[in-house]
Design a protein around this motif. Sequence first.
Motif, mmCIF file in Angstrom:
data_model
loop_
_atom_site.group_PDB
_atom_site.id
_atom_site.type_symbol
_atom_site.label_atom_id
_atom_site.label_comp_id
_atom_site.label_asym_id
_atom_site.label_seq_id
_atom_site.Cartn_x
_atom_site.Cartn_y
_atom_site.Cartn_z
ATOM 1 N N SER A 62 0.945 -1.169 -0.062
ATOM 2 C CA SER A 62 0.073 0.047 -0.002
ATOM 3 C C SER A 62 0.919 1.376 -0.152
ATOM 4 O O SER A 62 1.801 1.439 0.637
ATOM 5 C CB SER A 62 -0.891 -0.070 1.069
ATOM 6 O OG SER A 62 -1.500 1.237 1.513
ATOM 7 N N TYR A 63 0.471 2.241 -0.729
ATOM 8 C CA TYR A 63 1.352 3.544 -0.720
ATOM 9 C C TYR A 63 0.990 4.308 0.534
ATOM 10 O O TYR A 63 2.040 4.887 0.815
ATOM 11 C CB TYR A 63 1.103 4.274 -1.842
ATOM 12 C CG TYR A 63 1.510 3.696 -3.349
ATOM 13 C CD1 TYR A 63 2.693 3.966 -3.690
ATOM 14 C CD2 TYR A 63 0.788 2.872 -4.089
ATOM 15 C CE1 TYR A 63 3.239 3.615 -4.987
ATOM 16 C CE2 TYR A 63 1.307 2.581 -5.294
ATOM 17 C CZ TYR A 63 2.428 2.870 -5.759
ATOM 18 O OH TYR A 63 3.134 2.486 -7.073
ATOM 19 N N ASP A 64 -0.133 4.170 0.847
ATOM 20 C CA ASP A 64 -0.540 5.262 1.974
ATOM 21 C C ASP A 64 -1.022 4.349 3.208
ATOM 22 O O ASP A 64 -1.621 5.237 4.128
ATOM 23 C CB ASP A 64 -1.754 6.092 1.385
ATOM 24 C CG ASP A 64 -2.738 5.287 0.896
ATOM 25 O OD1 ASP A 64 -2.820 3.998 0.946
ATOM 26 O OD2 ASP A 64 -3.691 6.029 0.200
ATOM 27 N N GLU A 88 -6.579 -3.047 -16.431
ATOM 28 C CA GLU A 88 -7.073 -1.462 -16.641
ATOM 29 C C GLU A 88 -6.305 -0.542 -15.478
ATOM 30 O O GLU A 88 -5.475 -1.134 -14.837
ATOM 31 C CB GLU A 88 -8.391 -1.276 -16.122
ATOM 32 C CG GLU A 88 -8.761 -1.863 -14.565
ATOM 33 C CD GLU A 88 -10.384 -1.995 -14.418
ATOM 34 O OE1 GLU A 88 -10.515 -2.144 -13.316
ATOM 35 O OE2 GLU A 88 -10.980 -2.368 -15.509
ATOM 36 N N SER A 89 -6.229 0.551 -15.732
ATOM 37 C CA SER A 89 -5.556 1.854 -15.189
ATOM 38 C C SER A 89 -5.786 1.575 -13.503
ATOM 39 O O SER A 89 -6.950 1.274 -13.330
ATOM 40 C CB SER A 89 -6.340 3.325 -15.682
ATOM 41 O OG SER A 89 -5.382 4.090 -14.966
ATOM 42 N N GLY A 90 -4.701 1.666 -12.951
ATOM 43 C CA GLY A 90 -4.799 1.560 -11.430
ATOM 44 C C GLY A 90 -4.917 0.178 -10.956
ATOM 45 O O GLY A 90 -4.885 -0.082 -9.763
ATOM 46 N N ALA A 91 -4.685 -0.840 -11.795
ATOM 47 C CA ALA A 91 -4.813 -2.337 -11.412
ATOM 48 C C ALA A 91 -3.324 -2.820 -10.726
ATOM 49 O O ALA A 91 -3.644 -3.817 -9.906
ATOM 50 C CB ALA A 91 -4.787 -3.041 -12.841
ATOM 51 N N GLY A 92 -2.568 -2.023 -10.951
ATOM 52 C CA GLY A 92 -1.228 -2.473 -10.083
ATOM 53 C C GLY A 92 0.132 -2.748 -10.961
ATOM 54 O O GLY A 92 1.121 -3.110 -10.573
ATOM 55 N N LYS A 93 -0.102 -2.654 -12.219
ATOM 56 C CA LYS A 93 1.202 -2.986 -13.257
ATOM 57 C C LYS A 93 2.129 -2.151 -12.791
ATOM 58 O O LYS A 93 3.509 -2.780 -12.742
ATOM 59 C CB LYS A 93 0.738 -2.732 -14.463
ATOM 60 C CG LYS A 93 -0.624 -3.190 -15.055
ATOM 61 C CD LYS A 93 -1.121 -3.230 -16.445
ATOM 62 C CE LYS A 93 -1.430 -1.604 -16.742
ATOM 63 N NZ LYS A 93 -2.405 -1.024 -16.155
ATOM 64 N N SER A 94 2.431 -0.747 -12.798
ATOM 65 C CA SER A 94 3.583 0.142 -12.474
ATOM 66 C C SER A 94 4.142 -0.143 -11.106
ATOM 67 O O SER A 94 5.289 -0.114 -10.878
ATOM 68 C CB SER A 94 3.077 1.584 -12.514
ATOM 69 O OG SER A 94 2.414 1.715 -13.826
ATOM 70 N N THR A 95 3.246 -0.568 -10.321
ATOM 71 C CA THR A 95 3.461 -0.740 -8.790
ATOM 72 C C THR A 95 4.614 -1.975 -8.514
ATOM 73 O O THR A 95 5.500 -2.100 -8.284
ATOM 74 C CB THR A 95 2.306 -1.035 -7.822
ATOM 75 O OG1 THR A 95 1.635 0.229 -7.959
ATOM 76 C CG2 THR A 95 2.723 -1.459 -6.600
ATOM 77 N N ILE A 96 4.364 -3.129 -9.515
ATOM 78 C CA ILE A 96 5.166 -4.247 -9.512
ATOM 79 C C ILE A 96 6.461 -3.897 -10.126
ATOM 80 O O ILE A 96 7.407 -4.344 -9.587
ATOM 81 C CB ILE A 96 4.450 -5.375 -10.340
ATOM 82 C CG1 ILE A 96 3.303 -5.903 -9.579
ATOM 83 C CG2 ILE A 96 5.388 -6.198 -10.957
ATOM 84 C CD1 ILE A 96 2.457 -7.118 -10.584
#
Length: 308
Positions: A62-64, A88-96
Amino acid sequence: LAQLYTPLNQLGYIYRSVNQSLVDTERLLALLNEPTEVNDKPNAPELMVTAGEIEFENVNFSYDFRTTALNGVSFKVPKGSSVALVGESGAGKSTILRLLYRFYDLQDGGGRILIDSQDIRDVTQKSLRQAIGVVPQDSVLFNSSIAYNIGYGKFNSTEEEIEAAARSAQMHERIMSFPDGYATKVGERGVRLSGGEKQRVAIARTLLKNPPILLLDEATSALDTSTEKDIQKALQNLMKGRSSLSIAHRLSTIASADLILVLKDGQIVEQGTHKELMALDGIFASMWADQISSTEDPPISIGESSVK
Ligand code: ATP
């Protein structure tokens, strides 16, 4: 003071955009000489890459500390294989991708990320980032020659190496069309490159860097068919023999991925090859149908596998 303040302000801007989009990270972080949110443990050893196998083991993040970005994500990228992330956008791809690059560390109890069985929190950030090549959506170009822009992928790279990398990244002919060839200035104050050309510069840099692991963030904007083909060829050359994790926006570009992970609300909801996911007739198949119906261009073919 004002003179000092403006550049610092700009650096702050760059720093924020780095965190947002994995833009040419090492160079900028070195430039800023600024600790990220992550610190090495005392006497942390270097990462020892043997095969380049990546493993996410029940990762929660979690970021926050309130909303969940990733929830129980587990997968493996075996040696030399390609894993694509869709959703979809916000699904978590970049976070990985950000977690693998250690922009953030996992909390205790939030699972583990391993490279060749080493927890990435236990090794130095420097050695981790040396092992990873990043091809971002939109690369930063320096106001310098195209040779410099490619060559900083490797310290002291020779002209021959730079040209070989440019050829492999399908950029050589374009560079030869510039007024001064490899000496031509590019960037804000020189020849402006298109998004697809900048991406090929990033691919050439990464070829020179020669990392065992790749993080790729495909451009969202549609590219014309010949640029798309050049990029696919360049990426094929780059991905050969390396483990890669890529974010795909255009599903046609990942049909040859060894494994596709479909993310939704921070969880992996489907996984398999393109063929398996189409047969499953679930979320991926409906994303595919939507994308095909919304594009005028026929799906492109990748290597031997023509995607329909
Ligand atoms: P996109 O395709 O739009 O890039 P994505 O699948 O890459 O989306 P992420 O950027 O990984 O999605 O975001 C996952 C979740 O984490 C989202 O709910 C997003 O709002 C949240 N998030 C992403 N970055 C931050 C941040 N820096 N601070 C707080 N929350 C964030």
